[in-house]
Scaffold this motif. Structure first.
Motif, mmCIF file in Angstrom:
data_model
loop_
_atom_site.group_PDB
_atom_site.id
_atom_site.type_symbol
_atom_site.label_atom_id
_atom_site.label_comp_id
_atom_site.label_asym_id
_atom_site.label_seq_id
_atom_site.Cartn_x
_atom_site.Cartn_y
_atom_site.Cartn_z
ATOM 1 N N ASP A 60 0.834 -1.210 0.000
ATOM 2 C CA ASP A 60 0.000 0.000 0.000
ATOM 3 C C ASP A 60 0.868 1.260 0.000
ATOM 4 O O ASP A 60 0.574 2.220 -0.718
ATOM 5 C CB ASP A 60 -0.942 0.014 1.210
ATOM 6 C CG ASP A 60 -2.003 -1.063 1.138
ATOM 7 O OD1 ASP A 60 -2.229 -1.633 0.049
ATOM 8 O OD2 ASP A 60 -2.606 -1.361 2.193
ATOM 9 N N ALA A 61 1.937 1.256 0.788
ATOM 10 C CA ALA A 61 2.859 2.404 0.827
ATOM 11 C C ALA A 61 3.539 2.568 -0.535
ATOM 12 O O ALA A 61 3.714 3.690 -1.025
ATOM 13 C CB ALA A 61 3.901 2.215 1.925
ATOM 14 N N TRP A 62 3.924 1.467 -1.157
ATOM 15 C CA TRP A 62 4.527 1.514 -2.488
ATOM 16 C C TRP A 62 3.543 2.109 -3.492
ATOM 17 O O TRP A 62 3.902 2.942 -4.298
ATOM 18 C CB TRP A 62 4.949 0.105 -2.929
ATOM 19 C CG TRP A 62 5.450 0.050 -4.334
ATOM 20 C CD1 TRP A 62 6.726 0.301 -4.758
ATOM 21 C CD2 TRP A 62 4.699 -0.259 -5.510
ATOM 22 N NE1 TRP A 62 6.795 0.165 -6.117
ATOM 23 C CE2 TRP A 62 5.566 -0.179 -6.602
ATOM 24 C CE3 TRP A 62 3.367 -0.594 -5.744
ATOM 25 C CZ2 TRP A 62 5.160 -0.427 -7.911
ATOM 26 C CZ3 TRP A 62 2.953 -0.829 -7.044
ATOM 27 C CH2 TRP A 62 3.840 -0.745 -8.104
ATOM 28 N N HIS A 63 2.300 1.667 -3.410
ATOM 29 C CA HIS A 63 1.256 2.157 -4.310
ATOM 30 C C HIS A 63 1.099 3.666 -4.173
ATOM 31 O O HIS A 63 1.020 4.392 -5.171
ATOM 32 C CB HIS A 63 -0.064 1.432 -4.008
ATOM 33 C CG HIS A 63 -1.187 1.820 -4.891
ATOM 34 N ND1 HIS A 63 -2.121 2.744 -4.528
ATOM 35 C CD2 HIS A 63 -1.507 1.413 -6.144
ATOM 36 C CE1 HIS A 63 -2.993 2.889 -5.507
ATOM 37 N NE2 HIS A 63 -2.642 2.103 -6.493
ATOM 38 N N GLU A 64 1.042 4.157 -2.930
ATOM 39 C CA GLU A 64 0.937 5.600 -2.692
ATOM 40 C C GLU A 64 2.131 6.342 -3.284
ATOM 41 O O GLU A 64 1.971 7.406 -3.884
ATOM 42 C CB GLU A 64 0.828 5.894 -1.200
ATOM 43 C CG GLU A 64 -0.499 5.491 -0.590
ATOM 44 C CD GLU A 64 -0.542 5.723 0.909
ATOM 45 O OE1 GLU A 64 0.227 6.567 1.414
ATOM 46 O OE2 GLU A 64 -1.339 5.044 1.576
ATOM 47 N N TYR A 65 3.326 5.784 -3.127
ATOM 48 C CA TYR A 65 4.532 6.398 -3.688
ATOM 49 C C TYR A 65 4.430 6.487 -5.217
ATOM 50 O O TYR A 65 4.716 7.536 -5.805
ATOM 51 C CB TYR A 65 5.776 5.589 -3.292
ATOM 52 C CG TYR A 65 6.990 5.987 -4.070
ATOM 53 C CD1 TYR A 65 7.684 7.159 -3.778
ATOM 54 C CD2 TYR A 65 7.440 5.206 -5.141
ATOM 55 C CE1 TYR A 65 8.791 7.528 -4.507
ATOM 56 C CE2 TYR A 65 8.540 5.568 -5.874
ATOM 57 C CZ TYR A 65 9.215 6.746 -5.565
ATOM 58 O OH TYR A 65 10.308 7.121 -6.310
ATOM 59 N N VAL A 66 3.999 5.411 -5.845
ATOM 60 C CA VAL A 66 3.887 5.378 -7.313
ATOM 61 C C VAL A 66 2.881 6.414 -7.794
ATOM 62 O O VAL A 66 3.144 7.155 -8.740
ATOM 63 C CB VAL A 66 3.517 3.961 -7.804
ATOM 64 C CG1 VAL A 66 3.126 3.974 -9.272
ATOM 65 C CG2 VAL A 66 4.678 3.005 -7.573
ATOM 66 N N VAL A 67 1.745 6.493 -7.131
ATOM 67 C CA VAL A 67 0.716 7.477 -7.519
ATOM 68 C C VAL A 67 1.260 8.887 -7.385
ATOM 69 O O VAL A 67 1.089 9.723 -8.276
ATOM 70 C CB VAL A 67 -0.577 7.277 -6.699
ATOM 71 C CG1 VAL A 67 -1.536 8.437 -6.902
ATOM 72 C CG2 VAL A 67 -1.237 5.960 -7.051
ATOM 73 N N GLU A 68 1.941 9.185 -6.272
ATOM 74 C CA GLU A 68 2.528 10.521 -6.069
ATOM 75 C C GLU A 68 3.542 10.847 -7.162
ATOM 76 O O GLU A 68 3.548 11.958 -7.695
ATOM 77 C CB GLU A 68 3.207 10.613 -4.696
ATOM 78 C CG GLU A 68 2.245 10.694 -3.544
ATOM 79 C CD GLU A 68 2.945 10.661 -2.195
ATOM 80 O OE1 GLU A 68 4.189 10.869 -2.159
ATOM 81 O OE2 GLU A 68 2.264 10.421 -1.189
ATOM 82 N N GLU A 69 4.371 9.886 -7.517
ATOM 83 C CA GLU A 69 5.373 10.103 -8.566
ATOM 84 C C GLU A 69 4.709 10.357 -9.911
ATOM 85 O O GLU A 69 5.160 11.184 -10.691
ATOM 86 C CB GLU A 69 6.336 8.924 -8.655
ATOM 87 C CG GLU A 69 7.291 8.830 -7.488
ATOM 88 C CD GLU A 69 8.236 10.010 -7.416
ATOM 89 O OE1 GLU A 69 8.859 10.371 -8.422
ATOM 90 O OE2 GLU A 69 8.331 10.600 -6.316
ATOM 91 N N MET A 70 3.636 9.628 -10.183
ATOM 92 C CA MET A 70 2.919 9.799 -11.455
ATOM 93 C C MET A 70 2.285 11.191 -11.516
ATOM 94 O O MET A 70 2.343 11.848 -12.537
ATOM 95 C CB MET A 70 1.885 8.700 -11.637
ATOM 96 C CG MET A 70 2.502 7.335 -11.894
ATOM 97 S SD MET A 70 1.301 6.000 -11.924
ATOM 98 C CE MET A 70 0.298 6.441 -13.317
ATOM 99 N N VAL A 71 1.668 11.617 -10.428
ATOM 100 C CA VAL A 71 1.035 12.935 -10.369
ATOM 101 C C VAL A 71 2.091 14.026 -10.515
ATOM 102 O O VAL A 71 1.904 14.999 -11.250
ATOM 103 C CB VAL A 71 0.215 13.094 -9.078
ATOM 104 C CG1 VAL A 71 -0.211 14.550 -8.884
ATOM 105 C CG2 VAL A 71 -0.985 12.182 -9.090
ATOM 106 N N ASP A 72 3.223 13.863 -9.815
ATOM 107 C CA ASP A 72 4.292 14.860 -9.880
ATOM 108 C C ASP A 72 4.881 14.986 -11.269
ATOM 109 O O ASP A 72 5.403 16.042 -11.643
ATOM 110 C CB ASP A 72 5.405 14.531 -8.884
ATOM 111 C CG ASP A 72 4.975 14.761 -7.449
ATOM 112 O OD1 ASP A 72 3.924 15.404 -7.224
ATOM 113 O OD2 ASP A 72 5.688 14.286 -6.540
ATOM 114 N N SER A 73 4.811 13.910 -12.070
ATOM 115 C CA SER A 73 5.414 13.945 -13.398
ATOM 116 C C SER A 73 4.485 14.563 -14.452
ATOM 117 O O SER A 73 4.898 14.756 -15.584
ATOM 118 C CB SER A 73 5.837 12.535 -13.840
ATOM 119 O OG SER A 73 4.694 11.745 -14.079
ATOM 120 N N LEU A 74 3.268 14.868 -14.062
ATOM 121 C CA LEU A 74 2.318 15.491 -15.026
ATOM 122 C C LEU A 74 2.645 16.928 -15.287
ATOM 123 O O LEU A 74 3.143 17.678 -14.567
ATOM 124 C CB LEU A 74 0.882 15.364 -14.513
ATOM 125 C CG LEU A 74 0.326 13.959 -14.454
ATOM 126 C CD1 LEU A 74 -1.069 14.003 -13.844
ATOM 127 C CD2 LEU A 74 0.274 13.311 -15.816
#
Length: 74
Positions: A60-74
């Motif tokens: 779950d923590a990994w998933h949150e990290y991935v989502v944050e990284e994806m949002v930041d890259s927009l």
């Protein structure tokens, strides 16, 4: 002669098992473990291991990290 197990050996084996189980479980859309930033993702898993998170909480923590990284890259 019976082989002695040291606490550090047990922790190392537990860490390897934990890491492998988390890495095998991490999946988000077409992304897998290490697809965003393998070094940061590994550090996140290490921190969760040290803090005694379950595999599911770590995923779950990994998933949150991935989502944050994806949002930041927009």
């Amino acid at each position: 002669m019976k082989e002695m197990k040291y606490e550090s050996d047990i922790l190392t084996n537990n860490w390897k098992e934990f890491f492998n189980e988390v890495a095998a479980t991490c999946e988000y859309w077409e992304l897998g473990f290490g697809d965003i930033n393998a070094e940061k993702e590994s550090e996140l898993v290490r921190e969760c291991f040290v803090d005694k998170y379950t595999v599911q909480h770590t995923v779950d923590a990994w998933h949150e990290y991935v989502v944050e990284e994806m949002v930041d890259s927009l």
